[in-house]
Motif scaffolding. Structure first.
Motif, PDB file in Angstrom:
ATOM      1  N   GLY A  74       0.827  -1.205   0.000  1.00 24.55           N
ATOM      2  CA  GLY A  74       0.000   0.000   0.000  1.00 24.55           C
ATOM      3  C   GLY A  74       0.855   1.246   0.000  1.00 24.55           C
ATOM      4  N   THR A  75       0.202   2.401   0.150  1.00 27.21           N
ATOM      5  CA  THR A  75       0.930   3.661   0.265  1.00 27.21           C
ATOM      6  C   THR A  75       1.711   3.654   1.582  1.00 27.21           C
ATOM      7  N   THR A  76       2.923   4.118   1.542  1.00 29.21           N
ATOM      8  CA  THR A  76       3.757   4.097   2.742  1.00 29.21           C
ATOM      9  C   THR A  76       4.081   5.504   3.220  1.00 29.21           C
ATOM     10  N   LEU A  77       4.093   5.667   4.513  1.00 30.62           N
ATOM     11  CA  LEU A  77       4.546   6.885   5.174  1.00 30.62           C
ATOM     12  C   LEU A  77       5.717   6.469   6.052  1.00 30.62           C
ATOM     13  N   LEU A  78       6.922   6.705   5.552  1.00 35.14           N
ATOM     14  CA  LEU A  78       8.130   6.225   6.209  1.00 35.14           C
ATOM     15  C   LEU A  78       8.596   7.222   7.258  1.00 35.14           C
ATOM     16  N   ASP A  79       8.631   6.776   8.492  1.00 34.64           N
ATOM     17  CA  ASP A  79       9.121   7.625   9.570  1.00 34.64           C
ATOM     18  C   ASP A  79      10.620   7.390   9.756  1.00 34.64           C
ATOM     19  N   ASP A  80      11.248   8.290  10.471  1.00 36.17           N
ATOM     20  CA  ASP A  80      12.703   8.257  10.645  1.00 36.17           C
ATOM     21  C   ASP A  80      13.010   8.877  11.998  1.00 36.17           C
ATOM     22  N   VAL A  81      13.053   8.049  13.024  1.00 41.94           N
ATOM     23  CA  VAL A  81      13.208   8.568  14.377  1.00 41.94           C
ATOM     24  C   VAL A  81      14.422   7.932  15.046  1.00 41.94           C
ATOM     25  N   GLY A  82      14.905   8.585  16.077  1.00 42.81           N
ATOM     26  CA  GLY A  82      16.032   8.055  16.835  1.00 42.81           C
ATOM     27  C   GLY A  82      15.764   8.119  18.312  1.00 42.81           C
ATOM     28  N   VAL A  83      16.134   7.074  19.022  1.00 41.19           N
ATOM     29  CA  VAL A  83      15.998   7.050  20.484  1.00 41.19           C
ATOM     30  C   VAL A  83      17.300   6.538  21.087  1.00 41.19           C
ATOM     31  N   PRO A  84      17.544   6.803  22.377  1.00 39.96           N
ATOM     32  CA  PRO A  84      18.712   6.209  23.027  1.00 39.96           C
ATOM     33  C   PRO A  84      18.659   4.679  22.912  1.00 39.96           C
ATOM     34  N   LEU A  85      19.826   4.049  22.843  1.00 40.04           N
ATOM     35  CA  LEU A  85      19.874   2.599  22.667  1.00 40.04           C
ATOM     36  C   LEU A  85      19.061   1.866  23.724  1.00 40.04           C
ATOM     37  N   SER A  86      19.075   2.365  24.943  1.00 41.21           N
ATOM     38  CA  SER A  86      18.386   1.692  26.041  1.00 41.21           C
ATOM     39  C   SER A  86      16.865   1.767  25.931  1.00 41.21           C
ATOM     40  N   ARG A  87      16.349   2.573  24.966  1.00 40.64           N
ATOM     41  CA  ARG A  87      14.905   2.751  24.851  1.00 40.64           C
ATOM     42  C   ARG A  87      14.331   2.111  23.588  1.00 40.64           C
ATOM     43  N   ILE A  88      15.155   1.361  22.832  1.00 37.21           N
ATOM     44  CA  ILE A  88      14.675   0.780  21.576  1.00 37.21           C
ATOM     45  C   ILE A  88      13.489  -0.147  21.802  1.00 37.21           C
ATOM     46  N   ALA A  89      13.582  -1.031  22.787  1.00 35.31           N
ATOM     47  CA  ALA A  89      12.486  -1.977  23.036  1.00 35.31           C
ATOM     48  C   ALA A  89      11.198  -1.234  23.369  1.00 35.31           C
ATOM     49  N   GLU A  90      11.311  -0.141  24.131  1.00 30.03           N
ATOM     50  CA  GLU A  90      10.126   0.648  24.468  1.00 30.03           C
ATOM     51  C   GLU A  90       9.513   1.276  23.219  1.00 30.03           C
ATOM     52  N   LEU A  91      10.367   1.763  22.317  1.00 29.91           N
ATOM     53  CA  LEU A  91       9.861   2.335  21.067  1.00 29.91           C
ATOM     54  C   LEU A  91       9.115   1.277  20.256  1.00 29.91           C
ATOM     55  N   LEU A  92       9.716   0.090  20.104  1.00 27.78           N
ATOM     56  CA  LEU A  92       9.090  -0.965  19.312  1.00 27.78           C
ATOM     57  C   LEU A  92       7.746  -1.371  19.910  1.00 27.78           C
ATOM     58  N   LEU A 124      10.686   9.582  25.014  1.00 24.24           N
ATOM     59  CA  LEU A 124      11.809   8.675  25.238  1.00 24.24           C
ATOM     60  C   LEU A 124      13.158   9.376  25.125  1.00 24.24           C
ATOM     61  N   GLY A 125      13.137  10.687  24.934  1.00 27.71           N
ATOM     62  CA  GLY A 125      14.387  11.438  24.820  1.00 27.71           C
ATOM     63  C   GLY A 125      15.030  11.320  23.459  1.00 27.71           C
ATOM     64  N   GLY A 126      14.205  11.116  22.419  1.00 27.11           N
ATOM     65  CA  GLY A 126      14.728  10.887  21.079  1.00 27.11           C
ATOM     66  C   GLY A 126      14.628  12.087  20.172  1.00 27.11           C
ATOM     67  N   THR A 127      14.789  11.831  18.869  1.00 30.44           N
ATOM     68  CA  THR A 127      14.744  12.868  17.852  1.00 30.44           C
ATOM     69  C   THR A 127      13.764  12.494  16.758  1.00 30.44           C
ATOM     70  N   LEU A 128      13.116  13.486  16.159  1.00 28.28           N
ATOM     71  CA  LEU A 128      12.102  13.231  15.137  1.00 28.28           C
ATOM     72  C   LEU A 128      12.699  12.865  13.784  1.00 28.28           C
ATOM     73  N   THR A 129      14.002  13.056  13.606  1.00 30.29           N
ATOM     74  CA  THR A 129      14.639  12.588  12.368  1.00 30.29           C
ATOM     75  C   THR A 129      16.096  12.252  12.639  1.00 30.29           C
ATOM     76  N   GLY A 130      16.504  11.083  12.157  1.00 33.21           N
ATOM     77  CA  GLY A 130      17.874  10.651  12.359  1.00 33.21           C
ATOM     78  C   GLY A 130      18.735  10.802  11.123  1.00 33.21           C
ATOM     79  N   GLU A 131      18.097  10.720   9.926  1.00 36.69           N
ATOM     80  CA  GLU A 131      18.903  10.750   8.706  1.00 36.69           C
ATOM     81  C   GLU A 131      18.151  11.209   7.470  1.00 36.69           C
ATOM     82  N   HIS A 132      16.835  11.336   7.517  1.00 34.97           N
ATOM     83  CA  HIS A 132      16.070  11.715   6.331  1.00 34.97           C
ATOM     84  C   HIS A 132      15.829  13.213   6.233  1.00 34.97           C
ATOM     85  N   GLY A 133      16.033  13.930   7.315  1.00 30.69           N
ATOM     86  CA  GLY A 133      15.829  15.362   7.301  1.00 30.69           C
ATOM     87  C   GLY A 133      14.416  15.754   7.714  1.00 30.69           C
ATOM     88  N   VAL A 134      14.229  17.057   7.916  1.00 25.16           N
ATOM     89  CA  VAL A 134      12.946  17.605   8.345  1.00 25.16           C
ATOM     90  C   VAL A 134      12.020  17.819   7.156  1.00 25.16           C
TER      91      VAL A 134
END
Length: 456
Positions: free
Chosen positions: A333-351, A407-417
């Motif tokens: 289907g149509t995709t809306l690809l997100d690009d977020v970053g969180v501290p390593l210790s919070r990955i499981a919480e994000l998922l 979670l103390g993360g960022t709204l974009t890690g590599e795709h830009g704003v």
């Protein structure tokens, strides 16, 4: 005024450098975020040199015409989307590798060079250009620079900005500046190179880059681990990064694995909550030993299946499954690809949060990404022709960004704003930092002509 703009551009560009055909302009309205807002450009220009870029920006300044720079159009945030009445400035004709210095470990390239072409050219010299965004086979170096693109190997070797020694850029008024140089260390003045990298064409047009090269790494040893619980996969990521330095550490959740397996059957474990893919390029026995240590960590974290291979072809096959994650989800289907970053210790919480949001909003979301540096890509799949589905996807997208912030993360890690994340930037940066951004923008582009409506 419009005809005068075209006349003045025609006076400074060769015939092939100026395009007004409506069909061609339509093809240059969007990047890969085709659902993001885009305007109607007035003209497409294709300069072939820094001097021609200067001339275009001087004409643009005289006519107060907005300018949107563009590479291959492979961006995922709408950063290269046109605005009404703009000059789309395509850099694809500036596609030469100007110098490769084998002993100095650098290359000088123009912005329209494809990432893969740089890799191939320096490989002939026994060298390696490290940054490898998923689009490396077709994205341009200029586009990689504009978003500070990451990739699979950035967990060990850094993102695009870590491989840039110096730049040439044309400012909004047509003046040329050079930043950095050809040395690995350089602290003379402000770090303007870092300022331009990731600025999404809002501060200047990059026309040349000096890139850092490395010796070609040894053949890699690859590890695959399957986890019945997201928490176990998250714990394995944290523990691996605390004790090893893999050259790659990637994760795919169950939804993504099932999409890949459905589109390209490989015998992946479709019942697993998550798959981890890790690599060591330490070489020889050292690489095998490093993978063995990572395998032990995975088993201790509850992995039900762990396998490793020093066979290059087998490793590339597994890596291909990860690279195919986004295309596999696109098939549904149509995709809306997100690009977020969180501290390593919070990955499981994000998922876990993404799974919860998917269920609450009734949206299919597959999550994959660069677990080794906490940069994940929750990808929402929906029917673009169903207004309710679009609304639910947008709501889920915003839910994810709120979770990331908590979670103390960022709204974009590599795709830009770009356009996509612009409404959410102030919430992350805060008023003081936003004021500083606007101050810098006003100082370098006082008329606001460079990629207006993006990033800020």
């Amino acid at each position: 005024m419009s005809e005068h703009l075209l006349r003045d551009l025609a006076a400074v560009l060769p015939p092939e450098g100026l395009v007004t055909d409506p069909d061609v302009l339509e093809a240059h309205r969007f990047d890969q975020a085709a659902w993001a807002k885009a305007g109607i450009p007035r003209v497409l220009v294709r300069p072939g040199s820094t001097a021609e870029v200067q001339a275009v920006l001087q004409v643009a300044t005289a006519h107060r015409a907005p300018v949107v720079a563009r590479g291959a159009g492979s961006g995922l945030s709408g950063g290269a989307n046109a605005v009404d009445g703009c000059i789309v400035l395509s850099l694809v004709r500036m596609n030469r590798i100007l110098e490769i210095d084998r002993r100095g470990l650098f290359a000088v390239v123009q912005p329209g060079v494809i990432n893969a072409a740089v890799k191939a050219a320096v490989a002939e010299q026994g060298l390696w250009y490290a940054p490898d965004p998923a689009s490396w086979e077709f994205s341009t170096i200029g586009g990689n620079l504009a978003t500070n693109a990451g990739g699979l190997c950035c967990v060990k070797y850094g993102v695009t900005g870590d491989a840039v020694l110096g730049l040439e850029a044309v400012l909004a008024d047509g003046s040329v500046v050079r930043t950095g140089g050809k040395t690995v260390k350089n602290v003379a003045g402000y770090d303007l190179t870092r300022l331009f990298v990731g600025s999404e064409g809002t501060l200047g047009i990059i026309t040349e880059a000096t890139l850092r090269l490395r010796p070609r790494p040894p053949k890699a040893t690859t590890l695959l681990a399957s986890f019945p619980e997201l928490a176990g996969a998250g714990a394995a990521v944290t523990d691996i990064m605390a004790g090893s330095r893999p050259s790659l550490l990637e994760l795919m959740d169950r939804t993504t694995v099932r999409a890949v397996e459905a589109a390209r059957p490989m015998g992946l474990d479709v019942e697993a909550a998550a798959l981890l893919l890790a690599r060591s390029d330490a070489g020889g026995e050292q690489g095998v030993e490093e993978c063995a240590r990572m395998a032990a960590v995975c088993e201790a974290a509850g992995a039900t299946f762990v396998a490793q291979s020093a066979d290059e072809a087998e490793g590339e096959l597994l890596l291909g499954a990860r690279r195919f994650a986004f295309p596999a989800l696109e098939k549904q289907g149509t995709t809306l690809l997100d690009d977020v970053g969180v501290p390593l210790s919070r990955i499981a919480e994000l998922l876990a949060a993404v799974e919860r949001i998917a269920a609450q909003r009734g949206v299919l979301i597959g999550t994959f990404g660069h677990a080794g540096d906490g940069n994940m890509h929750p990808t929402l799949v929906f029917d673009r022709n169903d207004p309710d589905a679009v609304a639910r996807a947008q709501a889920a997208f915003e839910d994810i960004l709120q979770v990331v912030g908590a979670l103390g993360g960022t709204l974009t890690g590599e795709h830009g704003v770009g356009v996509l994340k612009r409404p959410f930037l102030a919430a992350q940066l805060g008023p003081g930092t936003m004021r500083l951004h606007h101050t810098l923008k006003a100082a370098m582009d006082p008329l606001g002509l460079l990629n207006p409506g993006k990033l800020l």
